[in-house]
Scaffold this active site. Structure first.
Site, PDB file in Angstrom:
ATOM      1  N   SER A 148     -21.958  16.404  -4.386  1.00 39.92           N
ATOM      2  CA  SER A 148     -22.861  15.432  -4.935  1.00 39.92           C
ATOM      3  C   SER A 148     -23.638  15.055  -3.669  1.00 39.92           C
ATOM      4  O   SER A 148     -23.126  15.130  -2.685  1.00 39.92           O
ATOM      5  CB  SER A 148     -21.871  14.103  -5.289  1.00 39.92           C
ATOM      6  OG  SER A 148     -22.962  13.071  -5.268  1.00 39.92           O
ATOM      7  N   TYR A 161     -15.321   7.927  -4.366  1.00 44.58           N
ATOM      8  CA  TYR A 161     -15.725   9.162  -5.082  1.00 44.58           C
ATOM      9  C   TYR A 161     -16.781   9.830  -3.666  1.00 44.58           C
ATOM     10  O   TYR A 161     -16.754  11.076  -3.431  1.00 44.58           O
ATOM     11  CB  TYR A 161     -16.982   8.857  -5.997  1.00 44.58           C
ATOM     12  CG  TYR A 161     -17.869   9.694  -6.474  1.00 44.58           C
ATOM     13  CD1 TYR A 161     -17.293  10.531  -7.364  1.00 44.58           C
ATOM     14  CD2 TYR A 161     -19.359   9.968  -6.049  1.00 44.58           C
ATOM     15  CE1 TYR A 161     -18.066  11.561  -8.019  1.00 44.58           C
ATOM     16  CE2 TYR A 161     -19.829  10.753  -6.831  1.00 44.58           C
ATOM     17  CZ  TYR A 161     -19.486  11.961  -7.750  1.00 44.58           C
ATOM     18  OH  TYR A 161     -20.233  12.942  -8.175  1.00 44.58           O
TER      19      TYR A 161
HETATM   20  N1  NAP Z   1     -23.518  13.095 -13.355  1.00 43.80           N
HETATM   21  C1  NAP Z   1     -24.023  12.893 -12.080  1.00 43.80           C
HETATM   22  O1  NAP Z   1     -24.981  12.184 -11.792  1.00 43.80           O
HETATM   23  C2  NAP Z   1     -23.423  13.673 -11.122  1.00 43.80           C
HETATM   24  C3  NAP Z   1     -24.013  13.832  -9.801  1.00 43.80           C
HETATM   25  C4  NAP Z   1     -23.614  14.705  -8.627  1.00 43.80           C
HETATM   26  C5  NAP Z   1     -22.456  15.288  -8.944  1.00 43.80           C
HETATM   27  N2  NAP Z   1     -21.832  15.452 -10.086  1.00 43.80           N
HETATM   28  C6  NAP Z   1     -20.497  16.191 -10.150  1.00 43.80           C
HETATM   29  O2  NAP Z   1     -20.838  16.999 -11.266  1.00 43.80           O
HETATM   30  C7  NAP Z   1     -19.454  17.208 -11.752  1.00 43.80           C
HETATM   31  C8  NAP Z   1     -19.534  17.256 -13.223  1.00 43.80           C
HETATM   32  O3  NAP Z   1     -19.735  15.728 -13.456  1.00 43.80           O
HETATM   33  P1  NAP Z   1     -20.450  15.301 -14.911  1.00 43.80           P
HETATM   34  O4  NAP Z   1     -21.430  14.350 -14.400  1.00 43.80           O
HETATM   35  O5  NAP Z   1     -20.678  16.588 -15.623  1.00 43.80           O
HETATM   36  O6  NAP Z   1     -19.111  14.543 -15.644  1.00 43.80           O
HETATM   37  P2  NAP Z   1     -18.419  14.538 -16.841  1.00 43.80           P
HETATM   38  O7  NAP Z   1     -19.415  14.767 -18.025  1.00 43.80           O
HETATM   39  O8  NAP Z   1     -17.364  13.415 -16.862  1.00 43.80           O
HETATM   40  O9  NAP Z   1     -17.417  15.886 -16.791  1.00 43.80           O
HETATM   41  C9  NAP Z   1     -16.459  15.926 -15.907  1.00 43.80           C
HETATM   42  C10 NAP Z   1     -15.536  17.030 -16.399  1.00 43.80           C
HETATM   43  O10 NAP Z   1     -14.380  17.127 -15.435  1.00 43.80           O
HETATM   44  C11 NAP Z   1     -13.345  17.281 -16.375  1.00 43.80           C
HETATM   45  N3  NAP Z   1     -12.090  16.781 -15.588  1.00 43.80           N
HETATM   46  C12 NAP Z   1     -11.759  15.640 -15.077  1.00 43.80           C
HETATM   47  N4  NAP Z   1     -10.582  15.095 -14.530  1.00 43.80           N
HETATM   48  C13 NAP Z   1     -10.143  16.517 -14.646  1.00 43.80           C
HETATM   49  C14 NAP Z   1      -8.751  17.101 -14.291  1.00 43.80           C
HETATM   50  N5  NAP Z   1      -7.717  16.241 -13.641  1.00 43.80           N
HETATM   51  N6  NAP Z   1      -8.487  18.176 -14.550  1.00 43.80           N
HETATM   52  C15 NAP Z   1      -9.325  19.185 -15.333  1.00 43.80           C
HETATM   53  N7  NAP Z   1     -10.691  18.648 -15.636  1.00 43.80           N
HETATM   54  C16 NAP Z   1     -10.849  17.357 -15.276  1.00 43.80           C
HETATM   55  C17 NAP Z   1     -13.550  16.368 -17.565  1.00 43.80           C
HETATM   56  O11 NAP Z   1     -12.912  16.812 -18.575  1.00 43.80           O
HETATM   57  P3  NAP Z   1     -11.496  16.127 -19.076  1.00 43.80           P
HETATM   58  O12 NAP Z   1     -11.676  14.574 -19.018  1.00 43.80           O
HETATM   59  O13 NAP Z   1     -11.213  16.854 -20.475  1.00 43.80           O
HETATM   60  O14 NAP Z   1     -10.320  16.818 -18.258  1.00 43.80           O
HETATM   61  C18 NAP Z   1     -14.845  16.866 -17.621  1.00 43.80           C
HETATM   62  O15 NAP Z   1     -15.049  18.205 -18.318  1.00 43.80           O
HETATM   63  C19 NAP Z   1     -18.337  16.333 -11.123  1.00 43.80           C
HETATM   64  O16 NAP Z   1     -17.698  17.003 -10.138  1.00 43.80           O
HETATM   65  C20 NAP Z   1     -19.404  15.092 -10.708  1.00 43.80           C
HETATM   66  O17 NAP Z   1     -18.875  14.342  -9.447  1.00 43.80           O
HETATM   67  C21 NAP Z   1     -22.204  14.656 -11.114  1.00 43.80           C
END
Ligand code: NAP
Length: 266
Positions: A148, A161
């Site tokens: 991130s 985080y």
């Molecule tokens: N959204 C943002 O602004 C942003 C910015 C920078 C980076 N990111 C990064 O991008 C990635 C995806 O984030 P997102 O925004 O798409 O969030 P999200 O919609 O909450 O998706 C997170 C995913 O991770 C899975 N997950 C969580 N805990 C897990 C575990 N213990 N084992 C396996 N899977 C797990 C969740 O599924 P389950 O709950 O079903 O397990 C879900 O599919 C993350 O690494 C996040 O830090 C996001």
């Protein structure tokens, strides 16, 4: 000297299957659709099997649900063994699963730190542990670790985080240095704000936020290049990089002011 045949290279659907973790929602779900459109067979992981099944129903012959909690290293190893036995080598992996828990620094809960480290750091390490011996042996493979822009420097409420995401950049860099001679390509994704369920509890202003679909587009494009860092939206992430390039005695008060954390507590 590295033999040319071991030079890391961008993988294609001819090399094997793709694996996306955190594919049950947000960026991972959107990226799965992009990879499927590019002709990849995609294994998708997350804890919620139901959501994975639903996504797989969109392209039954191309999406393989592989539910797993990535913080359980044995379970991750078992999933990788099964996927490779049944569908062939994992050529490209996007280690995207992650959680965001805000930490109130004046009243932190150890459990929130532990949970964040467990999934974002230990979970990613579990995936790496399962993947790199196999890819190194094949002298081929591509892994993108989703970090991130928070990794670039400190932000209020992100002491768990942000720490994991900064560690992931370092992890990716170490792996990139070491695995080059084994022909394994390592990349690191540093998105700014993306509109996904992970942002629901984040009350911060979210400048330049992009949709999950746009984020997936940028990542899919980045996966077709061999560059280390895939970062977007660039006008935001490069501005952050510039701020954090300032001496800490400048950037820490600046970030405090910009985020409103300079106001006195009542
Ligand atoms: N959204 C943002 O602004 C942003 C910015 C920078 C980076 N990111 C990064 O991008 C990635 C995806 O984030 P997102 O925004 O798409 O969030 P999200 O919609 O909450 O998706 C997170 C995913 O991770 C899975 N997950 C969580 N805990 C897990 C575990 N213990 N084992 C396996 N899977 C797990 C969740 O599924 P389950 O709950 O079903 O397990 C879900 O599919 C993350 O690494 C996040 O830090 C996001």
């Amino acid at each position: 000297m590295t033999s040319p045949k071991h030079t890391p290279r961008v993988q294609t659907p001819k090399d094997g299957i793709a694996w996306v973790t955190g594919a049950s929602s947000g960026i991972g779900e959107a990226l799965t659709r992009k990879l499927v459109a590019q002709g990849w067979k995609v294994a998708i992981s997350a804890r919620s099997a139901e959501k994975l099944e639903k996504l797989a129903s969109e392209a039954l012959d191309q999406i393989i649900p592989a539910p797993v909690d990535i913080s359980d290293a044995d379970a991750v190893e078992a999933v990788v063994v099964k996927l490779e036995a049944e569908h062939g080598p994992i050529a490209q992996a996007v280690l995207n699963a992650g959680i965001y828990i805000t930490i109130d620094a004046a009243n932190p809960k150890f459990d929130d730190y532990a949970k964040t480290f467990d999934v974002n750091l230990k979970g990613t390490a579990a995936c790496i542990t399962a993947l790199t011996p196999r890819m190194s042996k094949r002298r081929s493979g591509q892994i993108a670790i989703v970090s991130s822009a928070t990794a670039f420097g400190g932000m209020p409420t992100a002491s768990a985080y942000g720490a994991t995401k900064a560690a992931l950049v370092n992890m990716a860099e170490c792996l990139r240095i070491e695995l080059h001679r084994y022909g394994v390509l390592i990349q690191c994704v540093t998105p700014g704000f993306v509109e996904t369920p992970a942002q629901d509890d984040n009350e911060f202003p979210k400048p330049f936020m992009v949709s999950a679909d746009t984020a997936a587009d940028r990542i899919a494009k980045g996966l077709k290049s061999d560059r280390f860092e895939v970062t977007f939206p660039r006008r935001f992430t490069w501005m952050l990089k510039l701020i954090y390039a300032l001496p800490r005695s400048w950037h820490i008060p600046l970030v405090r002011k910009q985020t409103g954390w300079d106001k006195p507590v009542e």
